[in-house]
Design a protein around this motif. Structure first.
Motif, mmCIF file in Angstrom:
data_model
loop_
_atom_site.group_PDB
_atom_site.id
_atom_site.type_symbol
_atom_site.label_atom_id
_atom_site.label_comp_id
_atom_site.label_asym_id
_atom_site.label_seq_id
_atom_site.Cartn_x
_atom_site.Cartn_y
_atom_site.Cartn_z
ATOM 1 N N UNK A 109 -10.732 1.808 8.363
ATOM 2 C CA UNK A 109 -11.533 2.369 7.010
ATOM 3 C C UNK A 109 -10.707 1.721 6.017
ATOM 4 N N UNK A 110 -9.426 2.036 6.112
ATOM 5 C CA UNK A 110 -8.447 1.384 5.247
ATOM 6 C C UNK A 110 -8.660 0.138 4.978
ATOM 7 N N UNK B 45 -16.101 13.124 5.274
ATOM 8 C CA UNK B 45 -15.407 14.300 5.147
ATOM 9 C C UNK B 45 -14.470 14.033 4.086
ATOM 10 N N UNK B 46 -13.740 12.744 3.809
ATOM 11 C CA UNK B 46 -12.984 12.362 2.713
ATOM 12 C C UNK B 46 -13.998 12.398 1.183
ATOM 13 N N UNK C 141 -7.738 9.179 0.900
ATOM 14 C CA UNK C 141 -8.610 9.579 -0.309
ATOM 15 C C UNK C 141 -9.617 8.365 0.043
ATOM 16 N N UNK C 142 -11.053 8.761 -0.266
ATOM 17 C CA UNK C 142 -11.902 7.851 -0.165
ATOM 18 C C UNK C 142 -12.155 7.065 -1.406
ATOM 19 N N UNK C 143 -12.365 5.848 -1.138
ATOM 20 C CA UNK C 143 -12.255 4.702 -2.224
ATOM 21 C C UNK C 143 -13.704 4.862 -2.936
ATOM 22 N N UNK D 275 -8.176 5.069 0.444
ATOM 23 C CA UNK D 275 -6.771 4.796 0.123
ATOM 24 C C UNK D 275 -5.834 5.719 0.799
ATOM 25 N N UNK D 276 -4.632 5.129 1.075
ATOM 26 C CA UNK D 276 -3.647 6.102 1.756
ATOM 27 C C UNK D 276 -2.333 5.903 0.735
ATOM 28 N N UNK D 277 -1.861 7.151 0.769
ATOM 29 C CA UNK D 277 -0.698 7.280 -0.190
ATOM 30 C C UNK D 277 0.315 8.274 0.445
#
Length: 103
Positions: free
Chosen positions: A56-57, A24-25, A74-76, A63-65
């Motif tokens: 997942x992180x 999904x990301x 956001x997907x890395x 990535x989480x912001x």
């Protein structure tokens, strides 16, 4: 990429729900999604979703912001690409080696 990091990444994707979140990301692209948007698109309960996002992180796959009061996920893409390259890095090596030997 070393074996331990690769194993952590693949383990993180080893759950149907986490795989669904990651896909999904990836589909959302670089803009990412809020937790609410991910929940809307996947139907995963908020408390369960928080667990999967944390997993997942920790594996470096997202990535989480913090943006104001919202957390953007956001997907890395770099990490996902490295995992794909890791698993494919020796694709057909035995066939190529045999062909060179026979050739």
């Amino acid at each position: 990429m070393d074996w331990e990091i690769a194993a952590q990444g693949f383990a993180a994707m080893g759950s149907e729900a986490r795989l669904q979140v990651l896909k999904t990301l990836i589909r959302a692209g670089n803009e990412g999604l809020t937790v609410g948007e991910i929940q809307e698109r996947t139907g995963i309960a908020p408390s369960t979703l928080a667990h999967h996002l944390k997993f997942l992180s920790a594996a470096g796959l997202l990535k989480q912001e913090k943006v104001g009061r919202t957390i953007l996920n956001q997907a890395s893409f770099d990490q996902v690409e490295q995992l794909a390259n890791f698993i494919l890095s020796e694709c057909c090596a035995d066939v190529k080696q045999k062909a060179a030997k026979d050739g």
